[in-house]
Motif scaffolding. Structure first.
Motif, PDB file in Angstrom:
ATOM      1  N   UNK A   1       0.821  -1.205   0.000  1.00  0.00           N
ATOM      2  CA  UNK A   1       0.000   0.000   0.000  1.00  0.00           C
ATOM      3  C   UNK A   1       0.858   1.259   0.000  1.00  0.00           C
ATOM      4  N   UNK A   2       1.885   1.269   0.792  1.00  0.00           N
ATOM      5  CA  UNK A   2       2.760   2.445   0.865  1.00  0.00           C
ATOM      6  C   UNK A   2       3.393   2.739  -0.501  1.00  0.00           C
ATOM      7  N   UNK A   3       3.812   1.680  -1.187  1.00  0.00           N
ATOM      8  CA  UNK A   3       4.419   1.826  -2.508  1.00  0.00           C
ATOM      9  C   UNK A   3       3.406   2.399  -3.506  1.00  0.00           C
ATOM     10  N   UNK A   4       2.194   1.877  -3.491  1.00  0.00           N
ATOM     11  CA  UNK A   4       1.143   2.332  -4.401  1.00  0.00           C
ATOM     12  C   UNK A   4       0.822   3.802  -4.145  1.00  0.00           C
ATOM     13  N   UNK A   5       0.689   4.166  -2.899  1.00  0.00           N
ATOM     14  CA  UNK A   5       0.376   5.573  -2.570  1.00  0.00           C
ATOM     15  C   UNK A   5       1.516   6.500  -2.973  1.00  0.00           C
ATOM     16  N   UNK A   6       2.759   6.044  -2.827  1.00  0.00           N
ATOM     17  CA  UNK A   6       3.919   6.839  -3.240  1.00  0.00           C
ATOM     18  C   UNK A   6       3.871   7.084  -4.743  1.00  0.00           C
ATOM     19  N   UNK A   7       3.610   6.030  -5.531  1.00  0.00           N
ATOM     20  CA  UNK A   7       3.540   6.178  -6.980  1.00  0.00           C
ATOM     21  C   UNK A   7       2.374   7.074  -7.382  1.00  0.00           C
ATOM     22  N   UNK A   8       1.283   6.985  -6.651  1.00  0.00           N
ATOM     23  CA  UNK A   8       0.150   7.859  -6.943  1.00  0.00           C
ATOM     24  C   UNK A   8       0.498   9.311  -6.634  1.00  0.00           C
ATOM     25  N   UNK A   9       1.208   9.547  -5.554  1.00  0.00           N
ATOM     26  CA  UNK A   9       1.624  10.909  -5.201  1.00  0.00           C
ATOM     27  C   UNK A   9       2.560  11.494  -6.261  1.00  0.00           C
ATOM     28  N   UNK A  10       3.332  10.632  -6.917  1.00  0.00           N
ATOM     29  CA  UNK A  10       4.245  11.059  -7.981  1.00  0.00           C
ATOM     30  C   UNK A  10       3.549  11.113  -9.347  1.00  0.00           C
ATOM     31  N   UNK A  11       2.222  10.870  -9.374  1.00  0.00           N
ATOM     32  CA  UNK A  11       1.403  10.886 -10.598  1.00  0.00           C
ATOM     33  C   UNK A  11       1.815   9.807 -11.599  1.00  0.00           C
ATOM     34  N   UNK A  12       2.332   8.687 -11.091  1.00  0.00           N
ATOM     35  CA  UNK A  12       2.712   7.580 -11.961  1.00  0.00           C
ATOM     36  C   UNK A  12       1.553   6.618 -12.176  1.00  0.00           C
ATOM     37  N   UNK A  13       0.619   6.576 -11.228  1.00  0.00           N
ATOM     38  CA  UNK A  13      -0.600   5.787 -11.357  1.00  0.00           C
ATOM     39  C   UNK A  13      -1.757   6.624 -10.820  1.00  0.00           C
ATOM     40  N   UNK A  14      -2.975   6.198 -11.120  1.00  0.00           N
ATOM     41  CA  UNK A  14      -4.148   6.909 -10.620  1.00  0.00           C
ATOM     42  C   UNK A  14      -5.127   5.920  -9.996  1.00  0.00           C
ATOM     43  N   UNK A  15      -6.030   6.457  -9.230  1.00  0.00           N
ATOM     44  CA  UNK A  15      -7.084   5.643  -8.624  1.00  0.00           C
ATOM     45  C   UNK A  15      -8.387   6.426  -8.688  1.00  0.00           C
ATOM     46  N   UNK A  16      -9.457   5.722  -8.420  1.00  0.00           N
ATOM     47  CA  UNK A  16     -10.748   6.387  -8.267  1.00  0.00           C
ATOM     48  C   UNK A  16     -11.155   6.224  -6.815  1.00  0.00           C
ATOM     49  N   UNK A  17     -12.158   6.987  -6.408  1.00  0.00           N
ATOM     50  CA  UNK A  17     -12.644   6.898  -5.026  1.00  0.00           C
ATOM     51  C   UNK A  17     -13.982   6.189  -4.990  1.00  0.00           C
ATOM     52  N   UNK A  18     -14.100   5.268  -4.059  1.00  0.00           N
ATOM     53  CA  UNK A  18     -15.361   4.572  -3.822  1.00  0.00           C
ATOM     54  C   UNK A  18     -16.269   5.474  -2.988  1.00  0.00           C
ATOM     55  N   UNK A  19     -17.562   5.187  -2.906  1.00  0.00           N
ATOM     56  CA  UNK A  19     -18.462   5.997  -2.084  1.00  0.00           C
ATOM     57  C   UNK A  19     -18.024   6.089  -0.610  1.00  0.00           C
ATOM     58  N   UNK A  20     -17.325   5.054  -0.125  1.00  0.00           N
ATOM     59  CA  UNK A  20     -16.835   5.072   1.257  1.00  0.00           C
ATOM     60  C   UNK A  20     -15.488   5.786   1.384  1.00  0.00           C
ATOM     61  N   UNK A  21     -15.030   6.420   0.295  1.00  0.00           N
ATOM     62  CA  UNK A  21     -13.795   7.195   0.213  1.00  0.00           C
ATOM     63  C   UNK A  21     -12.541   6.325   0.123  1.00  0.00           C
ATOM     64  N   UNK A  22     -12.694   5.010  -0.032  1.00  0.00           N
ATOM     65  CA  UNK A  22     -11.538   4.143  -0.239  1.00  0.00           C
ATOM     66  C   UNK A  22     -11.040   4.329  -1.663  1.00  0.00           C
TER      67      UNK A  22
END
Length: 85
Positions: A12-33
């Motif tokens: 998870x930490x790795x994924x969030x780091x890459x997302x912070x660097x704009x290397x990957x993206x995510x969407x938000x679920x209704x529960x904000x996950x």
């Protein structure tokens, strides 16, 4: 995405780091996950391979247009530039 569908261990930490660097993206679920697509998780493997090859996260971000997004395959890079130290 259900955990059994993930073929590689993704921290998870790795994924969030890459997302912070704009290397990957995510969407938000209704529960904000965050919800990461299979393509984004496949991209994590590509990013790892590029980092192991000596590129920095800045190199990868700068050249993301040249890196094919092919899940389950090694990254294909065309015209990738690397900033020398």
């Amino acid at each position: 995405m259900a955990t059994p569908q993930v073929h590689h261990v993704v921290r998870l930490r790795e994924v969030r780091f890459y997302e912070a660097k704009s290397l990957i993206t995510s969407t938000r679920e209704p529960n904000n996950y965050r919800d990461y697509s299979e393509a984004a998780l496949g991209r994590v493997q590509q990013i790892r391979e590029l980092l192991n090859a000596g590129l920095s996260t800045q190199d990868i971000a700068r050249n993301r247009h040249a890196i094919a997004d092919l899940p389950g395959r090694a990254p294909k890079a065309r015209g990738v530039s690397r900033r020398e130290p």
